[in-house]
Scaffold this motif. Structure first.
Motif, mmCIF file in Angstrom:
data_model
loop_
_atom_site.group_PDB
_atom_site.id
_atom_site.type_symbol
_atom_site.label_atom_id
_atom_site.label_comp_id
_atom_site.label_asym_id
_atom_site.label_seq_id
_atom_site.Cartn_x
_atom_site.Cartn_y
_atom_site.Cartn_z
ATOM 1 N N TYR A 4 4.731 17.959 31.204
ATOM 2 C CA TYR A 4 4.641 16.832 30.277
ATOM 3 C C TYR A 4 5.081 17.192 28.854
ATOM 4 C CZ TYR A 4 2.080 14.448 33.962
ATOM 5 O OH TYR A 4 1.737 13.862 35.145
ATOM 6 N N ASP A 205 -0.725 9.271 34.019
ATOM 7 C CA ASP A 205 0.342 9.218 35.026
ATOM 8 C C ASP A 205 -0.227 8.913 36.412
ATOM 9 O OD1 ASP A 205 2.963 9.339 35.800
ATOM 10 O OD2 ASP A 205 3.079 11.510 35.894
ATOM 11 N N THR A 275 7.434 11.344 26.335
ATOM 12 C CA THR A 275 6.845 11.533 27.670
ATOM 13 C C THR A 275 5.798 10.456 27.944
ATOM 14 O OG1 THR A 275 7.223 13.908 27.646
ATOM 15 C CG2 THR A 275 5.490 13.105 29.106
#
Length: 291
Positions: A4, A205, A275
């Protein structure tokens, strides 16, 4: 660590990106040389970032040279030469991978255990070698993984407490990048916040997958306890990540970097946000897909 921490390539000069790739390839070479060819498959941007920090703090630079690459043997690439900093990052990466594989093996169902079982023999021998060279690091990472498992099984709904084991492990790793006591304290704070960011980015995520499979997620556990909707939970998660990124910058600016600051500036000020934005965009696209 989960990949990440990446540069934001559109705002990076070609020479800076080539330098970052050279450090990436140098770390890949170091992994392969010390722990065997399979270990280079575990290489992540996260450890390339730590290697760049470590090399940036070092008084000496061992430079780059052109090397062959297993992935593309016909094209020689610029690689950072072997150094104490790359050896340290390679060893730390193997220790992290080993305990992550053990954790996956412990938490998976029968079919899910097949993947970690297939790589366990390789990472075990790499871990033994790394632990012999870095015994304190081995103990710190092992303890962090154990505490993480305990928290996930407890009634804890604090996302800060949930992030603590990963953050503390990264804090220790980063403080070992310098022998200067003042820099060690700064690196400890910097590493703690970077560890929080990685943990929270991974949790954001995975939030849809964890919700669907009824698996542990710190944001879901807190949000469902407060009867929030999934959108409200995601919004809260994004807010926590934004606050963590904002806290990283002041610690980062106190680092006594000798080189690579433009590359690291790109990652800290643009890459981390990019990100996070990529994770959000991916989720929005998934939500828009027809059922």
């Amino acid at each position: 660590m989960f990949g990440y921490i990446k540069p934001y390539k559109p705002e990076m000069k070609v020479s800076e990106f080539d330098t970052f790739k050279g450090i990436y390839c140098g770390l890949c070479k170091e992994l392969s040389h010390v722990y065997g060819p399979f270990s280079s498959l575990t290489l992540s941007y996260d450890f390339t970032f730590i290697a760049t920090i470590s090399l940036g703090l070092s008084e000496n630079c061992k430079g780059f040279q052109k090397c062959s690459c297993v992935a593309n043997p016909l094209k020689r690439k610029m690689c950072h030469n072997s150094s104490e900093e790359l050896t340290f990052c390679a060893g730390t990466a193997m220790l992290m991978i080993y305990y992550k594989v053990l954790d996956d093996l412990h938490d998976s169902n029968f079919l899910g255990k097949l993947k970690p079982l297939s790589v366990l023999p390789f990472v075990y021998f790499a871990k033994r070698r790394a632990a012999k060279q870095y015994p304190k690091m081995d103990e710190v990472i092992k303890t962090a993984i154990q505490k993480q498992a305990e928290i996930e099984k407890s009634d804890n709904i604090s996302v800060d407490k949930a992030a603590d084991p990963t953050a503390n492990a990264l804090a220790f790793i980063c403080q070992e990048l310098s022998n200067n006591e003042t820099q060690k304290k700064i690196l400890h704070r910097f590493g703690y916040l970077v560890g929080r960011y990685v943990y929270f980015a991974d949790a954001l995520d995975d939030i849809d997958k964890d919700s669907k499979n009824n698996e542990y997620n710190p944001f879901l556990k807190r949000g469902l306890h407060e009867s929030k909707t999934i959108d409200e939970i995601k919004e809260y998660a994004v807010g926590v990540i934004n606050m963590t990124i904002a806290e990283i910058a002041p610690a980062y600016e106190l680092l006594d970097l000798k080189r690579y600051k433009p590359i690291l500036d790109n990652i800290v000020y643009l890459g981390l946000h990019n990100t996070k934005d990529t994770i959000i965009k991916k989720k929005e696209q998934n939500d828009e897909q027809p059922v």
